[in-house]
Design an enzyme around this catalytic site. Structure first.
Site, short mmCIF file in Angstrom:
data_model
loop_
_atom_site.label_atom_id
_atom_site.label_comp_id
_atom_site.label_asym_id
_atom_site.label_seq_id
_atom_site.Cartn_x
_atom_site.Cartn_y
_atom_site.Cartn_z
CB THR A 40 21.95 24.97 109.31
OG1 THR A 40 20.83 24.81 110.19
CG2 THR A 40 21.52 24.62 107.90
CG HIS A 43 23.84 19.51 109.72
ND1 HIS A 43 23.97 18.19 110.10
CD2 HIS A 43 23.22 20.14 110.75
CE1 HIS A 43 23.45 18.02 111.31
NE2 HIS A 43 23.00 19.20 111.72
#
Length: 343
Positions: A40, A43
């Site tokens: 995450t 990202h």
């Protein structure tokens, strides 16, 4: 305090100074000692479409961590100053049907630490005491810092009975690799993992995979034949989010097989539903960790001999965060740990 923050709507993060958080009546303040970089966070670093839609700016991020409680709200019970803790990164409402039924991992109003609110890439983190989890002394800071993704692997792998079963894992990211070790630890027979990244497939071998298959060069069907598997896999753990991987999993499953989906495929992914229907497959979506059964299972497995040390491949001081993220982005790493004790 020092923190790694998204200060502008562009790729990268910045090591900066931010205001130290305040402690509410039901909160604990944690002095962070170690954090780990999650997919995450990659990202967010890349500032892809998901991150642009999701992440408030400015905000410091991160949600994989361990630290020590240094301050507590007046209503907090069950913890003490000096307790070493990690924490559940999904803050739940406590009032929806699922929360009130004890299924907090299915809360429809979840707020994510380091995603929707300030995160753990900082010298201090404040979270509700409910979300804190004490770490036994025999578990290292490095391992405790990866309890979040370890929990994803645990929740996924233990969704179904694995004793004596043949298990297919698609996707050799850190979570998929940890799922290999979990499946073997709890008694699976054959554990086969697929990917196209040789570095991570080698990590999976070190973690106990029966076969680690580079599907760009080797046929899964040939591997099944080598293992004398005549009926297909009993359990599938889809960790990649890659449509072709899910397709190959459906084809390789035995009738009545069970699949847990953690990887997030593209929104309009098409599959052959006849594989699901005529094989009588059971498919379960996985999000986060069960609160807090998954956490107790993680501790119990580590205390009973589960070895995750091969997944801890790189360590950096937080000041060297750019090199740490570059290592993670290279694809040639397991979990990358940031040390905040020198911050």
């Amino acid at each position: 305090m020092k923190a790694l923050a998204k200060l502008e709507r562009a790729p990268g993060l910045t090591l900066t100074d931010v205001k130290k958080p305040e402690v509410g009546h039901n909160d604990v303040m944690i002095r962070i000692t170690r954090t780990a970089i999650c997919g995450t966070d990659i990202h967010i670093w890349k500032w892809d479409d998901w991150a642009q839609k999701t992440i408030p700016v400015p905000m410091h991020v991160g949600h994989e961590y361990v630290g020590e409680i240094v301050e507590m709200g007046q209503e907090v019970r069950g913890f003490a100053i000096g307790d070493r803790v990690s924490g559940e990164g999904h803050i739940t409402c406590g009032f929806c049907r699922n929360c009130r039924a004890g299924r907090r991992h299915l809360c429809r109003n979840t707020v994510g630490v380091g995603v929707n609110r300030e995160g753990a890439f900082a010298e201090y983190l404040v979270i509700p005491a409910f979300n804190a989890f004490k770490i036994p002394p025999e578990i290292s800071d490095d391992l405790a810092a990866i309890f979040d993704p370890f929990g994803n692997a645990t929740h996924t792998a233990l969704s179904f009975n694995l004793v004596g079963e043949d298990v297919l894992i698609t996707g050799a990211g850190p979570i998929g690799i940890m799922a290999v070790a979990i499946a073997k630890h709890v008694g699976a027979r054959n554990v086969v993992i697929t990917d196209v990244n040789d570095y991570r497939l080698e990590l999976a071998r070190k973690m106990g995979a029966t076969r680690a298959v580079n599907v760009s060069r080797e046929s899964l069907r040939d591997v099944m034949a080598d293992l004398h598997m005549t009926e297909g896999f009993d359990v599938g753990l889809e960790m990649s989010g890659v449509p072709s991987a899910f397709t190959s999993m459906l084809e390789a499953m035995n009738h009545g097989g069970k699949i847990a989906l953690l990887g997030i495929p593209p929104a309009q992914t098409a599959i052959d539903w006849t594989q699901v229907i005529f094989k009588g497959l059971e498919i379960k979506g996985i999000y986060g960790r069960e609160m807090f059964e998954t956490w107790y299972k993680m501790v119990a497995m580590l205390q009973s001999g589960l070895d995750l040390s091969p997944i801890l491949t790189h360590h950096f001081k937080v000041d060297d965060y750019q090199e740490a993220f570059a290592t993670m982005l290279s694809g040639e790493s397991g979990k990358v740990i940031l040390d905040w004790t020198a911050a």
